[in-house]
Design a protein around this motif. Structure first.
Motif, PDB file in Angstrom:
ATOM      1  N   ARG A 135       0.826  -1.211   0.000  1.00 12.83           N
ATOM      2  CA  ARG A 135       0.000   0.000   0.000  1.00 12.83           C
ATOM      3  C   ARG A 135       0.859   1.260   0.000  1.00 12.83           C
ATOM      4  O   ARG A 135       0.468   2.300  -0.547  1.00 12.83           O
ATOM      5  CB  ARG A 135      -0.930   0.007   1.220  1.00 12.83           C
ATOM      6  N   GLY A 136       2.037   1.160   0.606  1.00  7.95           N
ATOM      7  CA  GLY A 136       2.940   2.307   0.661  1.00  7.95           C
ATOM      8  C   GLY A 136       3.798   2.471  -0.577  1.00  7.95           C
ATOM      9  O   GLY A 136       4.688   3.340  -0.597  1.00  7.95           O
ATOM     10  N   GLY A 137       3.600   1.674  -1.605  1.00  2.00           N
ATOM     11  CA  GLY A 137       4.321   1.844  -2.867  1.00  2.00           C
ATOM     12  C   GLY A 137       5.720   1.273  -2.874  1.00  2.00           C
ATOM     13  O   GLY A 137       6.540   1.653  -3.720  1.00  2.00           O
ATOM     14  N   MET A 138       5.998   0.323  -1.980  1.00  2.00           N
ATOM     15  CA  MET A 138       7.359  -0.212  -1.879  1.00  2.00           C
ATOM     16  C   MET A 138       7.636  -1.360  -2.844  1.00  2.00           C
ATOM     17  O   MET A 138       8.788  -1.758  -3.002  1.00  2.00           O
ATOM     18  CB  MET A 138       7.632  -0.670  -0.450  1.00  2.00           C
ATOM     19  N   GLY A 139       6.597  -1.925  -3.476  1.00  2.00           N
ATOM     20  CA  GLY A 139       6.858  -3.006  -4.401  1.00  2.00           C
ATOM     21  C   GLY A 139       5.638  -3.845  -4.705  1.00  2.00           C
ATOM     22  O   GLY A 139       4.500  -3.465  -4.406  1.00  2.00           O
ATOM     23  N   VAL A 140       5.913  -5.017  -5.299  1.00  2.00           N
ATOM     24  CA  VAL A 140       4.873  -5.970  -5.700  1.00  2.00           C
ATOM     25  C   VAL A 140       4.787  -7.068  -4.644  1.00  2.00           C
ATOM     26  O   VAL A 140       5.813  -7.606  -4.208  1.00  2.00           O
ATOM     27  CB  VAL A 140       5.213  -6.587  -7.071  1.00  2.00           C
ATOM     28  N   ALA A 141       3.564  -7.420  -4.248  1.00  2.00           N
ATOM     29  CA  ALA A 141       3.375  -8.443  -3.220  1.00  2.00           C
ATOM     30  C   ALA A 141       2.408  -9.522  -3.692  1.00  2.00           C
ATOM     31  O   ALA A 141       1.444  -9.235  -4.413  1.00  2.00           O
ATOM     32  CB  ALA A 141       2.846  -7.810  -1.935  1.00  2.00           C
ATOM     33  N   ALA A 142       2.694 -10.752  -3.297  1.00  2.00           N
ATOM     34  CA  ALA A 142       1.750 -11.860  -3.473  1.00  2.00           C
ATOM     35  C   ALA A 142       1.038 -12.046  -2.145  1.00  2.00           C
ATOM     36  O   ALA A 142       1.665 -12.363  -1.134  1.00  2.00           O
ATOM     37  CB  ALA A 142       2.488 -13.138  -3.872  1.00  2.00           C
ATOM     38  N   LEU A 143      -0.286 -11.829  -2.142  1.00  2.00           N
ATOM     39  CA  LEU A 143      -1.064 -11.848  -0.907  1.00  2.00           C
ATOM     40  C   LEU A 143      -2.321 -12.707  -1.063  1.00  2.00           C
ATOM     41  O   LEU A 143      -2.858 -12.827  -2.169  1.00  2.00           O
ATOM     42  CB  LEU A 143      -1.498 -10.421  -0.530  1.00  2.00           C
TER      43      LEU A 143
END
Length: 302
Positions: free
Chosen positions: A232-240
């Motif tokens: 959400r903070g724009g730090m990267g791509v996440a698999a959730l």
């Protein structure tokens, strides 16, 4: 036949005044009944019954022992009635174990609804991301993701836990959106250190093609909430998991990526210490849960 059964036999002998009738009443032969009462007398060191051709009557000690035995039998019947009542109703204490993220976001609202249906139930919720020994920890039901390792446990399938790849619009504006899984090599990955292959993400295309993609990035964590916050903070791509990301996707804070590809899904199971003699409070809760994980269950308000 144990001591309690011998006492129950003795009571029937006195009530009916006959070994043969008492034996038939409890479903054993007369010789066995005579032998059991004789053993009871030997253990007590007292004669309990007068035997004659006219029938069987209690001695003075036997009459006193009979009254006490009747009281014991009454308490046993009461205990069995209480046990049967508890077994037939969803009530009493229920200890539930689950992972932190799933418990907080999914299980808590479900448990609250179940408690309203069964106000006599007292629930203890335990949130832990480590494996929990159900017997050792006194857990009645655990909710687990993925394959089941312990075949001695009772288990019921609840549903599927799908995963989704996400990033914030701000991050995608700066770094661009991946078109195929291999494009992730040029992106910052937010890595969950528990599932999804750790630093190798697995994808399946609509044609059934599977790919393993190595990823790297600035953050690695075993906590899904931390990865959600980072995404959400724009730090990267996440698999959730979908249930973790859904609210942020719906609100436009995160965008799903590579929607023509799927990440591995996990089966959700309710497990309990034994498949035999399952208490009604456990079977009732599990059966109710089985109706809560239909198609797109993760889209419910979290």
């Amino acid at each position: 036949m144990d001591r309690i059964q011998a006492i129950q036999l003795f009571i029937r002998v006195v009530d009916l005044g006959s070994f043969s009738k008492a034996a038939a009443d409890v479903g054993i032969g007369q010789p066995s009944a005579t032998k059991l009462v004789a053993q009871l007398e030997k253990q007590l060191g007292s004669r309990l019954l007068h035997r004659s051709t006219h029938g069987v009557t209690p001695t003075e000690i036997g009459a006193l022992y009979y009254e006490k035995c009747k009281l014991i039998a009454h308490h046993i019947e009461e205990a069995e009635t209480v046990a049967a009542l508890l077994q037939s109703q969803v009530q009493g204490g229920l200890r539930i174990s689950t992972s932190v993220a799933f418990g907080r976001r999914v299980l808590v609202p479900l448990v609250m609804r179940f408690m309203k249906l069964h106000p006599q139930l007292q629930i203890e919720l335990n949130f832990e991301d480590r494996y929990v020994d159900l017997v050792e920890q006194g857990i009645d039901v655990a909710i687990r993701m993925g394959p089941l390792a312990d075949s001695t446990l009772g288990a019921r399938y609840l549903g599927i836990n799908p995963w989704v790849l996400v990033a914030s619009p701000e991050y995608l504006e700066k770094r661009g959106e991946p078109a195929v899984p291999r494009d992730l090599a040029a992106h910052e990955a937010l890595i969950y250190s528990t599932v999804q292959g750790d630093a190798r993400w697995h994808f399946t295309g609509t044609d059934g093609l599977t790919l393993q993609v190595p990823v790297k990035g600035p953050l690695r964590s075993n906590n899904l909430s931390a990865l959600l916050a980072a995404a959400r903070g724009g730090m990267g791509v996440a698999a959730l998991p979908r249930y973790v990301a859904h609210k942020s996707i719906r609100g436009g804070v995160l965008r799903p990526l590579l929607t023509d590809w799927t990440l591995p899904q996990q089966e959700i199971h309710a497990v309990y210490p034994s498949p035999q003699l399952v208490p009604t409070k456990v079977s009732g809760f599990v059966a109710w849960l089985q109706g809560q994980f239909g198609e797109a269950w993760w889209a419910d308000e979290q």
